[in-house]
Design an enzyme around this catalytic site. Structure first.
Site, PDB file in Angstrom:
ATOM      1  N   HIS A 138      20.493   2.678  -3.402  1.00 52.20           N
ATOM      2  CA  HIS A 138      19.965   3.873  -4.063  1.00 52.20           C
ATOM      3  C   HIS A 138      18.619   4.322  -3.499  1.00 52.20           C
ATOM      4  O   HIS A 138      18.097   5.369  -3.902  1.00 52.20           O
ATOM      5  CB  HIS A 138      19.826   3.610  -5.572  1.00 52.20           C
ATOM      6  CG  HIS A 138      20.103   4.819  -6.416  1.00 52.20           C
ATOM      7  ND1 HIS A 138      20.289   6.079  -5.886  1.00 52.20           N
ATOM      8  CD2 HIS A 138      20.231   4.971  -7.773  1.00 52.20           C
ATOM      9  CE1 HIS A 138      20.515   6.945  -6.846  1.00 52.20           C
ATOM     10  NE2 HIS A 138      20.495   6.297  -8.001  1.00 52.20           N
ATOM     11  N   ASP A 160      21.940   8.951  -2.708  1.00 56.30           N
ATOM     12  CA  ASP A 160      21.957   9.411  -4.094  1.00 56.30           C
ATOM     13  C   ASP A 160      23.377   9.384  -4.651  1.00 56.30           C
ATOM     14  O   ASP A 160      24.362   9.249  -3.913  1.00 56.30           O
ATOM     15  CB  ASP A 160      21.360  10.812  -4.217  1.00 56.30           C
ATOM     16  CG  ASP A 160      22.040  11.806  -3.290  1.00 56.30           C
ATOM     17  OD1 ASP A 160      23.276  11.989  -3.415  1.00 56.30           O
ATOM     18  OD2 ASP A 160      21.348  12.393  -2.440  1.00 56.30           O
TER      19      ASP A 160
END
Length: 493
Positions: A463, A467
């Site tokens: 992450h 995204d």
């Protein structure tokens, strides 16, 4: 000084002056260092003032060489000895297999650099051997002019390239230890074999083809065989029954011993690699995403293609389709085929799609990868998977098979389960876990119930650079390829 003066005078009279480094006593093998020794037709020299008898012929005795474990690359400093191919007292030749060792990344066969007799094994099975330390002692025949005195004291480390290279009459022949062993077992000289691999590397197929030409044997078709047209209905292979019996898991039969005592074992081999990799993975913030895939069309397509694959000698599973679909998706979303440096300052986009496949073996979890999937066909991927699975089951995967991965798929569904939470393998940034395929009822567009082949997929992404929207879009694209396998033809190159 008197002895040296007498020797010089005698040598001038004979007209022959020879410089040597050692003269040995015939009876007691004592070494007398002198600078000059006169050599006559007879093997004895007499000193008038001492009346001692010497011989200049060297005693035939072997030199003991400590063959050290050389550097096998990848920063490996220690390995576990898994199997000895020789024992004390055995004779070995150059390139003979000595033992098989296992690091935290791969299994490697160590081959001999010398001709001689094994005098000592420094390790037992499952002992930890260290790079640069003696592995075996080999007695070398000194009469063959083995090497300099320095070589007897210390064996210089040998690089990974030297393990896979053989010098033959000044020509460098590339071949792995397994290929050299196959050639040795069939009395084949590698200098007479034409290599078809990269940089003229000799492959196993080259040895088999050479052997077939010599013996007239008929070999099974190569995985790279030309395309075979489909058989007519009258010649087709009998289809498997549609209603397959439900597979019942069978417990692994292992002897159970209740000792009543705790047992402590060191972490070694692939388990040690798992500890290192998973510890590094804890630093990565994982983002999870799951979805449901309808494989009804893919199941039907695979059933149609399985007989063709079997004719080519290849077992066709669903994984080649999943891997190829992932590669097509990575072309559209290259951030998933990238790596992030330790300081989180630079992202490297990988040109090759080296897609790893998690495998459960007796040695533990291993993740070999299929190289350059972006230029491979589904059949090429299936052929490579068959090779990796065979080597993985035998514990013979090489370092090149286990390193260089850029993206991973874990087919946990072959064991069981639907959803999972896969852990990213650094330095990769994404991984997918595939659940088992289940036959469940679903509704079509008309509201009618039909039988569907459903599989669940679970994705994990780094992450820090990926995204949620990117992961979801990639998953949707991969899903479209897998649910409609014919659509992959539009993007194949």
């Amino acid at each position: 000084m008197a002895a040296v003066t007498a020797l010089r005078s005698g040598c001038r009279a004979a007209g022959r002056l020879v410089c040597i480094h050692r003269v040995r006593w015939c009876s007691s093998i004592r070494v007398i260092k002198s600078k000059y020794v006169c050599v006559f037709d007879k093997s004895a020299l007499k000193f008038s003032h001492q009346q001692r008898l010497f011989r200049t012929s060297a005693v035939s005795c072997g030199q003991i060489v400590q063959f050290k474990l050389s550097d096998i690359g990848e920063g490996i400093t220690e390995v576990t000895v898994k199997e000895w191919y020789i024992k004390e007292g055995d004779s070995v030749s150059q390139f003979d297999s000595i033992c098989e060792v296992q690091s935290d990344k791969a299994s490697v066969t160590i081959t001999s650099r010398y001709d001689g007799i094994i005098r000592k094994l420094h390790y037992s099975i499952d002992d930890i051997a260290f790079v640069g330390k003696p592995l075996v002692d080999i007695e070398i025949d000194a009469s063959k002019g083995f090497a300099s005195e320095k070589d007897v004291v210390e064996t210089p480390p040998m690089s990974h390239e030297e393990h896979t290279h053989q010098e033959i009459k000044g020509h460098k022949t590339l071949a792995t230890p397994a290929v050299r062993r196959l050639a040795m077992e069939n009395n084949i000289k590698l200098s007479e074999v034409v290599g078809t691999g990269k940089d003229n590397r000799i492959l196993k197929e080259d040895i088999l083809n050479y052997l077939a030409k010599q013996t007239g044997a008929i070999l099974p078709p190569s995985p790279k065989a030309e395309i075979v047209p489909p058989l007519s209905k009258s010649e087709t292979v009998p289809a498997a029954p549609k209603d397959k019996a439900r597979k019942i898991p069978v417990p692994v039969s292992r002897p159970i011993v209740f000792s009543g005592k705790d047992r402590t074992e060191p972490v070694t081999g692939f388990q040690k690699a798992m500890v290192k990799t998973m510890s590094a993975a804890l630093k990565i913030p994982h983002f999870g995403y799951c979805d449901e895939i309808d494989l009804t069309q893919l199941v039907q397509l695979r059933e149609e293609l399985k007989p063709l694959a079997e004719i080519r000698g290849i077992k066709l599973s669903f994984m080649p389709f999943f891997i190829k679909a992932a590669s097509l998706g990575l072309l559209q979303y290259p951030i998933l085929n990238a790596s992030l440096d330790e300081n989180c300052q630079n992202v490297t986009y990988k040109a090759s799609h080296n897609i790893g496949v998690a495998m459960d073996t007796e040695q533990g979890l291993i993740v070999p990868n299929v190289k350059n999937v972006q230029v491979c066909s589904v059949f090429d991927i299936a052929s490579e998977l068959n090779r990796l699975q065979s080597l993985g089951s035998a514990g013979q995967l090489g370092t090149s098979d286990l390193t260089g991965g850029t993206f991973t798929l874990s087919n946990i569904g072959t064991i069981g389960g639907t959803y999972a939470k896969p852990v990213i393998l650094p330095p990769e940034v994404a991984i997918g876990a595939l659940g088992k395929i289940q036959v469940v009822p679903r509704f079509n567009g008309k509201g009618e119930v039909f039988k569907a082949q459903i599989m669940n997929v679970s994705w994990s992404a780094d992450h820090r650079i990926i995204d949620g929207a990117t992961m979801a879009r990639f998953s949707n694209l991969w899903k479209s390829y897998v649910e409609n396998p014919a659509s992959m033809l539009l993007d194949l190159k």
